[in-house]
Design an enzyme around this catalytic site. Sequence first.
Site, short mmCIF file in Angstrom:
data_model
loop_
_atom_site.label_atom_id
_atom_site.label_comp_id
_atom_site.label_asym_id
_atom_site.label_seq_id
_atom_site.Cartn_x
_atom_site.Cartn_y
_atom_site.Cartn_z
N ASN A 1 0.86 -1.27 0.03
CA ASN A 1 0.04 0.12 0.12
C ASN A 1 0.85 1.19 0.04
OD1 ASN A 1 -2.38 1.63 0.22
ND2 ASN A 1 -3.44 -0.08 1.09
N ARG A 2 0.29 2.48 0.18
CA ARG A 2 0.89 3.63 0.03
C ARG A 2 1.56 4.30 1.13
NH1 ARG A 2 -3.57 2.92 -3.06
NH2 ARG A 2 -3.07 3.54 -5.42
N HIS B 1 3.41 -0.12 -2.84
CA HIS B 1 3.87 -1.71 -2.86
C HIS B 1 5.26 -1.70 -2.78
CE1 HIS B 1 -0.23 -2.39 -3.11
NE2 HIS B 1 -0.45 -2.27 -4.31
N HIS C 1 -0.99 -9.89 -3.36
CA HIS C 1 -1.93 -9.26 -4.31
C HIS C 1 -2.54 -9.97 -5.61
CE1 HIS C 1 -3.19 -5.89 -6.28
NE2 HIS C 1 -2.44 -4.75 -5.65
N SER C 2 -3.15 -11.33 -5.08
CA SER C 2 -3.80 -11.72 -6.30
C SER C 2 -5.03 -11.13 -6.58
CB SER C 2 -4.23 -13.21 -5.79
OG SER C 2 -3.18 -13.86 -5.81
N TYR C 3 -5.67 -11.18 -7.98
CA TYR C 3 -6.64 -10.50 -8.35
C TYR C 3 -7.54 -11.95 -8.69
CZ TYR C 3 -4.52 -5.92 -9.79
OH TYR C 3 -3.99 -4.83 -9.87
N ASP D 1 -11.23 1.30 -3.37
CA ASP D 1 -9.69 0.92 -3.38
C ASP D 1 -9.50 1.51 -2.00
OD1 ASP D 1 -7.11 0.46 -3.98
OD2 ASP D 1 -7.03 2.09 -5.59
N GLN E 1 -7.25 -4.26 2.18
CA GLN E 1 -7.52 -3.54 1.28
C GLN E 1 -8.26 -4.20 0.16
OE1 GLN E 1 -6.25 -0.22 1.03
NE2 GLN E 1 -6.44 0.34 -1.18
N GLU F 1 -6.44 -7.57 -0.03
CA GLU F 1 -5.04 -7.48 0.63
C GLU F 1 -5.12 -7.41 1.96
OE1 GLU F 1 -2.92 -4.52 -1.68
OE2 GLU F 1 -4.84 -4.73 -3.11
C1 BGC Z 1 -4.04 -0.53 -4.89
C2 BGC Z 1 -4.49 0.27 -6.18
C3 BGC Z 1 -3.53 -0.09 -7.02
C4 BGC Z 1 -3.39 -1.53 -7.30
C5 BGC Z 1 -2.52 -2.08 -8.58
C6 BGC Z 1 -4.01 -1.92 -5.07
O1 BGC Z 1 -3.56 -2.39 -3.81
O2 BGC Z 1 -4.98 -0.28 -3.94
O3 BGC Z 1 -4.84 1.47 -5.83
O4 BGC Z 1 -4.00 0.40 -8.62
O5 BGC Z 1 -2.93 -2.00 -6.16
O6 BGC Z 1 -1.23 -1.49 -8.32
#
Ligand code: BGC
Length: 354
Positions: free
Chosen positions: A78-79, A104, A178-180, A250, A289, A317
């Site tokens: 995260n940020r 990340h 970070h699996s989608y 998000d 997240q 996440e």
């Molecule tokens: C973030 C998104 C980001 C994505 C892919 C996520 O964890 O919250 O803002 O676009 O990751 O980078």
Amino acid sequence: MERIPFGAAPGGQPVEVYTLTNKRGVEARVTNYGGIILSLRVPDRDGRFDDVVLGYDSLAGYLAESPYFGALIGRYGNRIARGRFTLDGKQYTLATNNGVNHLHGGLKGFDKVVWTAEPFENEQGMGLVLTYVSPDGEEGYPGTLTARVTYTLTGDDELVFDYHATTDKATPVNLTQHSYFNLAGDGKGDILGHVVTFNADRFVPIDPTSIPLGELRDVTGTPFDFRRPTAIGARIRQDDEQLRNGLGYDHSLVLDKGGKAGALTLAAHVLEPTTGRVMEIHTTEPGMQFYSGNFLDGSLKGKKGAVYHHRYGFAMETQHLPDSPNQPGFPSTILRPGEYYRSRSVYRFSVSGA
Ligand code: BGC
């Protein structure tokens, strides 16, 4: 466990794919490049297996451009606002790789390094121990961080992630996966019909650059109230400032730990109604997240020709809250020498209405 070559990382190190399977036919393919889960095959209510995660067929796909498909994220998931934080009186500067912010782990986060992988089998199932030693100063972070992450596929159709780390200098740490997911199957439409329940009374509101405002806001009366099963798409287009700031969902949910910080508790239940596939997430982390794939725009071509259009996958996440190093009110993410970072998340797959 099957182990096959998967090419070489940009530094020349060989990369492999390991195939984890269980007696019920569930299969996860994992590479030691970035700890990426390449595919995850689980049954639907009629016993039909499909791959339920987004990604690429080859390593080249991940090297070219990946929005962290399937990856292990660190040193800080995260940020971190403006890529800056102060720790013990010293200011640290990290890459700003997401607009004005750090995301990340930076330009070369743990998703882009080659991990040492050791396969194992035990009474719970089979898995991999992934180890990476992040040097002092890597991506601007202080201290040598030794990270050890275990992925286990159990006989009960669970993927268990156990994160461990130690450091020789105080440093922020926030490891996640970070699996989608698309439980209808990779590439099979958007995820808006997935019915989600979150064990969260509060969420983390963000500014237009996705940095927390500092407050933990009650979800009551907002599109972030998923305490009862609700489709992801039910409110995603509402005229809501927070949905505007995130371009959809998000945001971090603050998990209700029932007063037991660090206990393994239910975070999320997700049902895909057309297939009956269910994913339940339990975690020791205080937050999760929830990202509804807002930046997918059809430009990425994935596995077997899949095209990843807007909201074709979501990420959940499990982690500490965003920007914690700059947010005195949030649970601390600072790991100090002599301390042991330990975190566990369990993603359990099943079906409903079989
Ligand atoms: C973030 C998104 C980001 C994505 C892919 C996520 O964890 O919250 O803002 O676009 O990751 O980078």
